[in-house]
Design an enzyme around this catalytic site. Structure first.
Site, PDB file in Angstrom:
ATOM      1  N   LYS A 159      39.466  -6.224   9.505  1.00  0.00           N
ATOM      2  CA  LYS A 159      38.142  -6.687   9.034  1.00  0.00           C
ATOM      3  C   LYS A 159      37.458  -5.617   8.184  1.00  0.00           C
ATOM      4  O   LYS A 159      36.850  -5.915   7.162  1.00  0.00           O
ATOM      5  CB  LYS A 159      37.231  -7.029  10.239  1.00  0.00           C
ATOM      6  CG  LYS A 159      37.755  -8.155  11.097  1.00  0.00           C
ATOM      7  CD  LYS A 159      36.883  -8.382  12.312  1.00  0.00           C
ATOM      8  CE  LYS A 159      36.937  -7.258  13.325  1.00  0.00           C
ATOM      9  NZ  LYS A 159      38.214  -7.083  14.005  1.00  0.00           N
ATOM     10  N   ASP A 198      41.026  -5.963  15.396  1.00  0.00           N
ATOM     11  CA  ASP A 198      41.928  -5.093  14.635  1.00  0.00           C
ATOM     12  C   ASP A 198      42.771  -5.851  13.616  1.00  0.00           C
ATOM     13  O   ASP A 198      43.914  -5.469  13.327  1.00  0.00           O
ATOM     14  CB  ASP A 198      42.842  -4.283  15.587  1.00  0.00           C
ATOM     15  CG  ASP A 198      42.034  -3.507  16.610  1.00  0.00           C
ATOM     16  OD1 ASP A 198      40.934  -3.042  16.244  1.00  0.00           O
ATOM     17  OD2 ASP A 198      42.493  -3.371  17.756  1.00  0.00           O
ATOM     18  N   GLY A 254      36.285  -0.484  15.852  1.00  0.00           N
ATOM     19  CA  GLY A 254      36.883   0.600  15.087  1.00  0.00           C
ATOM     20  C   GLY A 254      37.406  -0.018  13.815  1.00  0.00           C
ATOM     21  O   GLY A 254      38.418  -0.722  13.833  1.00  0.00           O
ATOM     22  N   HIS A 255      36.688   0.165  12.724  1.00  0.00           N
ATOM     23  CA  HIS A 255      37.047  -0.488  11.455  1.00  0.00           C
ATOM     24  C   HIS A 255      37.514   0.561  10.455  1.00  0.00           C
ATOM     25  O   HIS A 255      36.770   1.480  10.114  1.00  0.00           O
ATOM     26  CB  HIS A 255      35.841  -1.261  10.905  1.00  0.00           C
ATOM     27  CG  HIS A 255      35.432  -2.404  11.783  1.00  0.00           C
ATOM     28  ND1 HIS A 255      34.382  -3.236  11.507  1.00  0.00           N
ATOM     29  CD2 HIS A 255      35.957  -2.864  12.943  1.00  0.00           C
ATOM     30  CE1 HIS A 255      34.275  -4.154  12.456  1.00  0.00           C
ATOM     31  NE2 HIS A 255      35.218  -3.936  13.350  1.00  0.00           N
ATOM     32  N   GLN A 312      35.130  -7.148  16.720  1.00  0.00           N
ATOM     33  CA  GLN A 312      35.950  -7.858  17.692  1.00  0.00           C
ATOM     34  C   GLN A 312      36.482  -9.174  17.077  1.00  0.00           C
ATOM     35  O   GLN A 312      36.677  -9.216  15.878  1.00  0.00           O
ATOM     36  CB  GLN A 312      35.193  -8.105  19.019  1.00  0.00           C
ATOM     37  CG  GLN A 312      34.911  -6.823  19.788  1.00  0.00           C
ATOM     38  CD  GLN A 312      33.693  -6.054  19.288  1.00  0.00           C
ATOM     39  OE1 GLN A 312      32.635  -6.622  19.113  1.00  0.00           O
ATOM     40  NE2 GLN A 312      33.840  -4.774  19.076  1.00  0.00           N
TER      41      GLN A 312
HETATM   42  P1  GDP Z   1      39.507  -3.964  12.213  1.00  0.00           P
HETATM   43  O1  GDP Z   1      39.052  -3.508  13.538  1.00  0.00           O
HETATM   44  O2  GDP Z   1      39.682  -5.453  12.157  1.00  0.00           O
HETATM   45  O3  GDP Z   1      38.671  -3.462  11.081  1.00  0.00           O
HETATM   46  O4  GDP Z   1      40.965  -3.363  12.003  1.00  0.00           O
HETATM   47  P2  GDP Z   1      41.414  -1.832  12.305  1.00  0.00           P
HETATM   48  O5  GDP Z   1      40.889  -0.972  11.244  1.00  0.00           O
HETATM   49  O6  GDP Z   1      41.111  -1.484  13.710  1.00  0.00           O
HETATM   50  O7  GDP Z   1      42.977  -1.976  12.241  1.00  0.00           O
HETATM   51  C1  GDP Z   1      43.630  -2.411  11.083  1.00  0.00           C
HETATM   52  C2  GDP Z   1      44.631  -1.321  10.639  1.00  0.00           C
HETATM   53  O8  GDP Z   1      45.519  -1.851   9.692  1.00  0.00           O
HETATM   54  C3  GDP Z   1      43.956  -0.152   9.960  1.00  0.00           C
HETATM   55  O9  GDP Z   1      44.696   1.000  10.232  1.00  0.00           O
HETATM   56  C4  GDP Z   1      44.029  -0.508   8.493  1.00  0.00           C
HETATM   57  O10 GDP Z   1      44.033   0.629   7.641  1.00  0.00           O
HETATM   58  C5  GDP Z   1      45.364  -1.209   8.426  1.00  0.00           C
HETATM   59  N1  GDP Z   1      45.470  -2.295   7.435  1.00  0.00           N
HETATM   60  C6  GDP Z   1      44.531  -3.187   7.037  1.00  0.00           C
HETATM   61  N2  GDP Z   1      45.060  -4.102   6.203  1.00  0.00           N
HETATM   62  C7  GDP Z   1      46.367  -3.771   6.061  1.00  0.00           C
HETATM   63  C8  GDP Z   1      47.460  -4.362   5.351  1.00  0.00           C
HETATM   64  O11 GDP Z   1      47.356  -5.382   4.698  1.00  0.00           O
HETATM   65  N3  GDP Z   1      48.673  -3.742   5.481  1.00  0.00           N
HETATM   66  C9  GDP Z   1      48.846  -2.632   6.226  1.00  0.00           C
HETATM   67  N4  GDP Z   1      50.073  -2.118   6.293  1.00  0.00           N
HETATM   68  N5  GDP Z   1      47.854  -2.055   6.895  1.00  0.00           N
HETATM   69  C10 GDP Z   1      46.625  -2.625   6.843  1.00  0.00           C
HETATM   70  P1  IMO Z   2      37.379  -4.258  16.370  1.00  0.00           P
HETATM   71  O1  IMO Z   2      36.018  -4.590  15.805  1.00  0.00           O
HETATM   72  C1  IMO Z   2      40.216  -4.680  19.630  1.00  0.00           C
HETATM   73  C2  IMO Z   2      38.549  -5.107  23.655  1.00  0.00           C
HETATM   74  C3  IMO Z   2      38.795  -3.965  24.633  1.00  0.00           C
HETATM   75  C4  IMO Z   2      38.827  -4.746  25.941  1.00  0.00           C
HETATM   76  C5  IMO Z   2      37.753  -5.804  25.728  1.00  0.00           C
HETATM   77  C6  IMO Z   2      36.393  -5.434  26.324  1.00  0.00           C
HETATM   78  O2  IMO Z   2      37.910  -2.940  15.974  1.00  0.00           O
HETATM   79  O3  IMO Z   2      38.321  -5.397  16.117  1.00  0.00           O
HETATM   80  P2  IMO Z   2      34.506  -3.709  25.582  1.00  0.00           P
HETATM   81  O4  IMO Z   2      34.548  -2.243  25.389  1.00  0.00           O
HETATM   82  O5  IMO Z   2      34.085  -4.480  24.372  1.00  0.00           O
HETATM   83  O6  IMO Z   2      33.717  -4.123  26.793  1.00  0.00           O
HETATM   84  O7  IMO Z   2      36.034  -4.116  25.904  1.00  0.00           O
HETATM   85  O8  IMO Z   2      37.627  -5.960  24.328  1.00  0.00           O
HETATM   86  N1  IMO Z   2      37.921  -4.709  22.385  1.00  0.00           N
HETATM   87  C7  IMO Z   2      38.569  -4.640  21.217  1.00  0.00           C
HETATM   88  N2  IMO Z   2      39.876  -4.818  20.921  1.00  0.00           N
HETATM   89  N3  IMO Z   2      39.340  -4.424  18.644  1.00  0.00           N
HETATM   90  C8  IMO Z   2      38.029  -4.283  18.913  1.00  0.00           C
HETATM   91  O9  IMO Z   2      37.103  -4.151  17.934  1.00  0.00           O
HETATM   92  C9  IMO Z   2      37.602  -4.336  20.253  1.00  0.00           C
HETATM   93  N4  IMO Z   2      36.396  -4.199  20.862  1.00  0.00           N
HETATM   94  C10 IMO Z   2      36.604  -4.440  22.162  1.00  0.00           C
HETATM   95  O10 IMO Z   2      40.007  -3.332  24.356  1.00  0.00           O
HETATM   96  O11 IMO Z   2      40.050  -5.425  26.076  1.00  0.00           O
HETATM   97 MG    MG Z   3      39.563  -2.171  15.025  1.00  0.00          MG
END
Ligand code: GDP
Ligand code: IMO
Ligand code: MG
Length: 426
Positions: A16, A13, A40-41, A222
């Site tokens: 990416k 999170d 979850g991207h 991840q």
């Molecule tokens: P990922 O799993 O690495 O793709 O990240 P997620 O999408 O799960 O979580 C990142 C969250 O931060 C999302 O809600 C994005 O829209 C938000 N986000 C990404 N970059 C920025 C940033 O530079 N600033 C802010 N405020 N939000 C961001």
């Molecule tokens: P993105 O790509 C954050 C965490 C779960 C749990 C552990 C194992 O959005 O960064 P799993 O379902 O993979 O067997 O769970 O890994 N986890 C993540 N945490 N971002 C993710 O993906 C994750 N994918 C798995 O919360 O702790």
């Molecule tokens: Mg994510």
């Protein structure tokens, strides 16, 4: 030849998805190489939010071919639902292919994940998307790969064989219920026509693209601390989310990997169980969660929040060989009076400058912090490095110095356009 790998450097999170979407503009191919719909991207384009779980985050760019690579565990039902959401939003999905070697994540994997979490004394806090059970079946050599879906008689026999085995496990070991073969088969019959045209041998497509000097973007899901080998085991996912995962998960030789972009969130978050040395269990942590919108994109769970842990980022650099850092969400830190950054772990009176393998030790660690004065200026609309307040620059400079990796891009907001470009990512 340009091969860019984007990886998470913390616990996931980091943003990416947003960064892949930005880099995808210049990419010919975008490849997921590990994980599944536990990812979850989030990508935000002109105020519209897209959350992608299986589809590469470059899918919003029509010009790039999107590949679900051999190392992915792909739930076909989730994939189609995700495609339908995009199609309903007016986007096209005819540029997506699935590796014939990818593992098919089956409905029984999701149920097994649920049963195993329920039964465990030591819960991992998984996403319950069946990831662990699917990878376990892969390595036990009972997994079903996508090419096995082509000959339906073969698929039927394989499903019968594995489901019989799983049903024994569910009823006799876990006290759960058996899953019905006929119902499951019907569900697969219903999606066959849509899935089959997407199944292709992808390893030659990816390698030929690299040999033809095309730009291939590999999207990690991840992150380093969730790596099956080098993360906070057992509180990890079941794949290798580091750059090495590209070698095994997309059949790309290590010598062909040139650029490894580590996405670093300006503070730390974690979802699920496991030690988290810089975790803030106080009002400051709650403030970061609210301000940063730190709630899971896949499960909606509140993310645990804490200060930036540079031992973690250093570990990610060691395990990935980062060439660039993209720093995200630094805008969230605006208005905090004093920022803290972890530079060591104190465990039983000894200061560690690396992360011990034994999580029982990590659980005892006290963070050694370096403090930085914060800033109050709104940086979210800035587009030049020089516009940033000096205290913000000092924070960024320290990240570079401590890790030895240049910060090439700074993300100051969730939208595709909220970026400060410092150095070209090649
Ligand atoms: P990922 O799993 O690495 O793709 O990240 P997620 O999408 O799960 O979580 C990142 C969250 O931060 C999302 O809600 C994005 O829209 C938000 N986000 C990404 N970059 C920025 C940033 O530079 N600033 C802010 N405020 N939000 C961001
Ligand atoms: P993105 O790509 C954050 C965490 C779960 C749990 C552990 C194992 O959005 O960064 P799993 O379902 O993979 O067997 O769970 O890994 N986890 C993540 N945490 N971002 C993710 O993906 C994750 N994918 C798995 O919360 O702790
Ligand atoms: Mg994510």
């Amino acid at each position: 030849m340009s091969s860019q790998v984007v990886v998470g450097t913390q616990w996931g999170d980091e943003g990416k998805g947003k960064i892949v979407d930005v880099l995808a503009e210049k990419a010919d191919l975008i490849v997921r190489f590990q994980g599944g719909d536990n990812a979850g991207h989030t990508v935000i384009v002109e105020g519209k939010k897209h959350v992608l779980h299986l589809l590469p985050s470059g899918v919003l760019h029509k010009g790039s071919l999107c590949i679900i690579g051999p190392g992915v565990v792909c739930n076909p039902f989730v994939l189609l639902k995700e495609m339908d959401t995009l199609i309903a939003g007016g986007l096209t999905c005819d540029h997506i292919i699935i590796s014939d070697r990818a593992q098919m994540l089956m409905p029984y994997h999701c149920y097994q994940d649920e049963l195993e979490e329920q039964a465990a004394n030591n819960k991992i806090g998984t996403t319950k998307r069946g990831i662990g059970p699917c990878y376990a079946d892969k390595y036990a050599r009972r997994g079903i790969r996508y090419h096995e879906f082509i000959d339906f008689d073969h698929f039927k026999a394989r499903l019968k064989e594995v489901l019989d085995f799983k049903n024994k496990l569910f009823t006799k070991v876990y006290d759960g219920h058996a899953m019905d073969y006929d119902t499951m088969l019907k569900d697969f019959e219903a999606i066959r026509d849509r899935i089959l045209p997407m199944i292709k041998e992808t390893t030659h497509i990816v390698n030929e693209a690299l040999d033809q000097d095309k730009t291939v973007l590999f999207e990690g899901a991840q992150a380093a601390m969730l790596d099956i080998n080098y993360g906070t085991y057992p509180y990890v996912t079941s794949s290798s989310p580091t750059s090495a995962g590209v070698t095994t998960g997309a059949a790309v030789a290590p010598s062909k990997i040139k650029t490894v972009v580590g996405v670093v969130k300006a503070y730390s978050t974690r979802v699920g169980e496991g030690p988290f040395v810089t975790e803030l269990l106080d009002e400051q942590g709650e403030w970061i969660r609210k301000t940063g919108g730190e709630y899971g994109a896949t499960t909606g769970r509140p993310r645990r929040c804490g200060w930036l842990d540079l031992l973690v980022v250093k570990h990610a650099n060691m395990t990935n060989g980062l060439t660039d850092i993209v720093l995200t969400k630094i805008d969230v830190l605006t208005s905090i009076e004093t920022l803290k950054v972890c530079v060591g772990y104190e465990i039983d009176g000894e200061v560690y400058d690396y992360i011990p393998s034994d999580q029982a030790l990590v659980a005892k660690a006290k963070a050694v912090y370096k403090e930085f004065p914060g800033w109050n200026e709104d940086i979210s609309k800035m587009s030049e490095y020089d516009q940033l307040p000096q205290n913000c620059k000092d924070y960024i400079k320290f990240i570079e110095e401590f890790t030895g990796v240049p910060v090439s891009m700074i993300s100051v907001g969730p939208d595709r356009v909220n970026n400060i470009y410092v150095k070209e990512i090649k």
